[in-house]
Design a protein around this motif. Sequence first.
Motif, PDB file in Angstrom:
ATOM      1  N   ILE A 298       0.840  -1.206   0.000  1.00 51.50           N
ATOM      2  CA  ILE A 298       0.000   0.000   0.000  1.00 51.50           C
ATOM      3  C   ILE A 298       0.869   1.248   0.000  1.00 51.50           C
ATOM      4  N   ALA A 299       1.938   1.240   0.808  1.00 48.59           N
ATOM      5  CA  ALA A 299       2.827   2.398   0.871  1.00 48.59           C
ATOM      6  C   ALA A 299       3.507   2.642  -0.473  1.00 48.59           C
ATOM      7  N   HIS A 300       3.926   1.563  -1.127  1.00 48.64           N
ATOM      8  CA  HIS A 300       4.539   1.697  -2.453  1.00 48.64           C
ATOM      9  C   HIS A 300       3.548   2.292  -3.449  1.00 48.64           C
ATOM     10  N   GLU A 301       2.326   1.797  -3.405  1.00 42.46           N
ATOM     11  CA  GLU A 301       1.301   2.291  -4.329  1.00 42.46           C
ATOM     12  C   GLU A 301       1.026   3.784  -4.105  1.00 42.46           C
ATOM     13  N   MET A 302       0.965   4.182  -2.847  1.00 41.06           N
ATOM     14  CA  MET A 302       0.714   5.580  -2.529  1.00 41.06           C
ATOM     15  C   MET A 302       1.879   6.458  -2.964  1.00 41.06           C
ATOM     16  N   GLU A 303       3.100   5.954  -2.792  1.00 34.61           N
ATOM     17  CA  GLU A 303       4.269   6.723  -3.221  1.00 34.61           C
ATOM     18  C   GLU A 303       4.299   6.880  -4.739  1.00 34.61           C
ATOM     19  N   ASN A 304       3.986   5.805  -5.460  1.00 37.77           N
ATOM     20  CA  ASN A 304       3.932   5.894  -6.913  1.00 37.77           C
ATOM     21  C   ASN A 304       2.854   6.869  -7.364  1.00 37.77           C
ATOM     22  N   ASN A 305       1.708   6.823  -6.665  1.00 43.79           N
ATOM     23  CA  ASN A 305       0.625   7.749  -6.987  1.00 43.79           C
ATOM     24  C   ASN A 305       1.046   9.188  -6.737  1.00 43.79           C
ATOM     25  N   ARG A 306       1.773   9.403  -5.639  1.00 40.79           N
ATOM     26  CA  ARG A 306       2.245  10.758  -5.325  1.00 40.79           C
ATOM     27  C   ARG A 306       3.202  11.269  -6.393  1.00 40.79           C
ATOM     28  N   ARG A 307       4.124  10.411  -6.813  1.00 39.72           N
ATOM     29  CA  ARG A 307       5.088  10.820  -7.840  1.00 39.72           C
ATOM     30  C   ARG A 307       4.389  11.096  -9.169  1.00 39.72           C
ATOM     31  N   ASP A 308       3.393  10.258  -9.506  1.00 39.74           N
ATOM     32  CA  ASP A 308       2.662  10.468 -10.765  1.00 39.74           C
ATOM     33  C   ASP A 308       1.877  11.779 -10.727  1.00 39.74           C
ATOM     34  N   ARG A 309       1.296  12.094  -9.557  1.00 37.93           N
ATOM     35  CA  ARG A 309       0.544  13.341  -9.440  1.00 37.93           C
ATOM     36  C   ARG A 309       1.470  14.553  -9.612  1.00 37.93           C
ATOM     37  N   ILE A 310       2.664  14.476  -9.021  1.00 34.27           N
ATOM     38  CA  ILE A 310       3.626  15.565  -9.179  1.00 34.27           C
ATOM     39  C   ILE A 310       4.042  15.691 -10.646  1.00 34.27           C
ATOM     40  N   PHE A 311       4.256  14.553 -11.309  1.00 34.65           N
ATOM     41  CA  PHE A 311       4.680  14.552 -12.709  1.00 34.65           C
ATOM     42  C   PHE A 311       3.631  15.214 -13.603  1.00 34.65           C
ATOM     43  N   VAL A 312       2.370  14.807 -13.426  1.00 38.62           N
ATOM     44  CA  VAL A 312       1.293  15.379 -14.250  1.00 38.62           C
ATOM     45  C   VAL A 312       1.090  16.851 -13.911  1.00 38.62           C
ATOM     46  N   ARG A 313       1.195  17.202 -12.627  1.00 38.24           N
ATOM     47  CA  ARG A 313       1.031  18.598 -12.210  1.00 38.24           C
ATOM     48  C   ARG A 313       2.075  19.500 -12.882  1.00 38.24           C
ATOM     49  N   LYS A 314       3.316  19.025 -12.947  1.00 38.04           N
ATOM     50  CA  LYS A 314       4.368  19.808 -13.598  1.00 38.04           C
ATOM     51  C   LYS A 314       4.078  19.988 -15.084  1.00 38.04           C
ATOM     52  N   GLN A 315       3.527  18.963 -15.716  1.00 36.24           N
ATOM     53  CA  GLN A 315       3.151  19.082 -17.120  1.00 36.24           C
ATOM     54  C   GLN A 315       2.084  20.162 -17.308  1.00 36.24           C
ATOM     55  N   ILE A 316       1.092  20.149 -16.410  1.00 33.69           N
ATOM     56  CA  ILE A 316       0.019  21.144 -16.497  1.00 33.69           C
ATOM     57  C   ILE A 316       0.574  22.551 -16.321  1.00 33.69           C
ATOM     58  N   LEU A 317       1.440  22.736 -15.317  1.00 36.61           N
ATOM     59  CA  LEU A 317       2.005  24.062 -15.055  1.00 36.61           C
ATOM     60  C   LEU A 317       2.831  24.557 -16.233  1.00 36.61           C
ATOM     61  N   THR A 318       3.566  23.654 -16.875  1.00 35.67           N
ATOM     62  CA  THR A 318       4.361  24.041 -18.047  1.00 35.67           C
ATOM     63  C   THR A 318       3.469  24.505 -19.183  1.00 35.67           C
ATOM     64  N   LYS A 319       2.395  23.774 -19.428  1.00 32.10           N
ATOM     65  CA  LYS A 319       1.483  24.142 -20.512  1.00 32.10           C
ATOM     66  C   LYS A 319       0.721  25.432 -20.186  1.00 32.10           C
ATOM     67  N   LEU A 320       0.389  25.635 -18.909  1.00 37.18           N
ATOM     68  CA  LEU A 320      -0.286  26.872 -18.522  1.00 37.18           C
ATOM     69  C   LEU A 320       0.635  28.077 -18.727  1.00 37.18           C
ATOM     70  N   ALA A 321       1.920  27.898 -18.424  1.00 40.60           N
ATOM     71  CA  ALA A 321       2.878  28.977 -18.645  1.00 40.60           C
ATOM     72  C   ALA A 321       2.974  29.305 -20.129  1.00 40.60           C
ATOM     73  N   HIS A 322       2.914  28.276 -20.970  1.00 40.05           N
ATOM     74  CA  HIS A 322       2.926  28.489 -22.422  1.00 40.05           C
ATOM     75  C   HIS A 322       1.669  29.236 -22.872  1.00 40.05           C
ATOM     76  N   LEU A 323       0.527  28.833 -22.314  1.00 37.59           N
ATOM     77  CA  LEU A 323      -0.721  29.522 -22.645  1.00 37.59           C
ATOM     78  C   LEU A 323      -0.671  30.986 -22.210  1.00 37.59           C
ATOM     79  N   GLU A 324      -0.172  31.211 -21.002  1.00 44.58           N
ATOM     80  CA  GLU A 324      -0.121  32.566 -20.458  1.00 44.58           C
ATOM     81  C   GLU A 324       0.797  33.462 -21.269  1.00 44.58           C
ATOM     82  N   GLU A 325       1.849  32.870 -21.821  1.00 41.00           N
ATOM     83  CA  GLU A 325       2.788  33.649 -22.631  1.00 41.00           C
ATOM     84  C   GLU A 325       2.159  34.137 -23.923  1.00 41.00           C
ATOM     85  N   HIS A 326       1.331  33.280 -24.520  1.00 43.34           N
ATOM     86  CA  HIS A 326       0.756  33.623 -25.821  1.00 43.34           C
ATOM     87  C   HIS A 326      -0.661  34.179 -25.742  1.00 43.34           C
ATOM     88  N   ASP A 327      -1.345  33.924 -24.621  1.00 42.49           N
ATOM     89  CA  ASP A 327      -2.719  34.414 -24.488  1.00 42.49           C
ATOM     90  C   ASP A 327      -3.017  34.709 -23.019  1.00 42.49           C
TER      91      ASP A 327
END
Length: 351
Positions: free
Chosen positions: A138-167
Amino acid sequence: MAFTKLSIRTADADSSRGSISAAETDIWTIFRALRDARSVFGLRPGHIQTLQAMLSFLKPGHGETVFASNDSICQRVGGIDERTLRRHINRFVELGFIKRNDSSNRKRYRVRSSSGECISYGLSLTPLLQRASELIAIAHEMENNRRDRIFVRKQILTKLAHLEEHDPSNTFINHARRALRRKLSLTEYHALLADTDKECQTLYTPDNPPETVELPANDGQTVRHQSMSEEEKKDLDSNTGNEALKPDLLTSVCDQATSFSTERLRDWLDIENHARTLAPMMGIHPETFEKAKNAVGAQKASCAIFIMLQLGQRIRDFGAYFHSITLGQRQDQFDPVALIKRLSKTAMQTA
């Protein structure tokens, strides 16, 4: 988060050694696993502190039973009251992590027979050890989930910064940033990433573009050019079709842009100066226009301004579209000559 491999031995395996060193070695690994997975079981930090204090009373070679009194455990936790301790212990009993072995007088101790048989009265942590694999998984699964959430969150923030730059005025940006303030699940993060991807795609997609607005890769025509300056050569070489475009044809077809000029646009220098004036009015930063000029040439950058203004409402975002056809993914596809011809033909058909 790293976990060492557990090797909880059975009673028979340990009997020859007369100790439970393996369990004692791994008990803190199991504890850390439960600590990290506590939300799954509805445990609070106070429960974990109590369990940590109880584990500290275990002695090498004395099994997995806690014999310390409630008062001693309360003091080691940090001075909690006995009622709180009992609630915590009851919770661990309900979850199946602790088993009570009560004596007749509720005291905690161990007795041995002459043959070596042993009875322990107290709080047994054996159930916790037996569930080691479950807790670590369970702890391993939660840690993997935490890392995946951070990974996807960083992707979203990068794309939002791109959007903000152009619009910068895009309302989706504020909506997404408000959502990111909450603690989202991995599924919610993926859904937000998908929405952000769709929003990014609209930067380079005209709103309901007509068939005549498609940018061909090649018009298949080549015309030789005679005496030309280095800048003109760069401009004309950057055209996919590599065909000369007359200033008069551009200004006559793109009458929307021409109408904003108080003087007649006689040559490419006049057209470039006028395009430089129009760009900020269309939401295109002067620095972006200069970058486009350096990348594709002054003529092609100026033609982009004139053609986009002529298309009008067919393009949702002038700034993003200009960046796309001069500095972005569609730079090699943008052919002013072919577009002017098509716009001219369309104008003749509707006249």
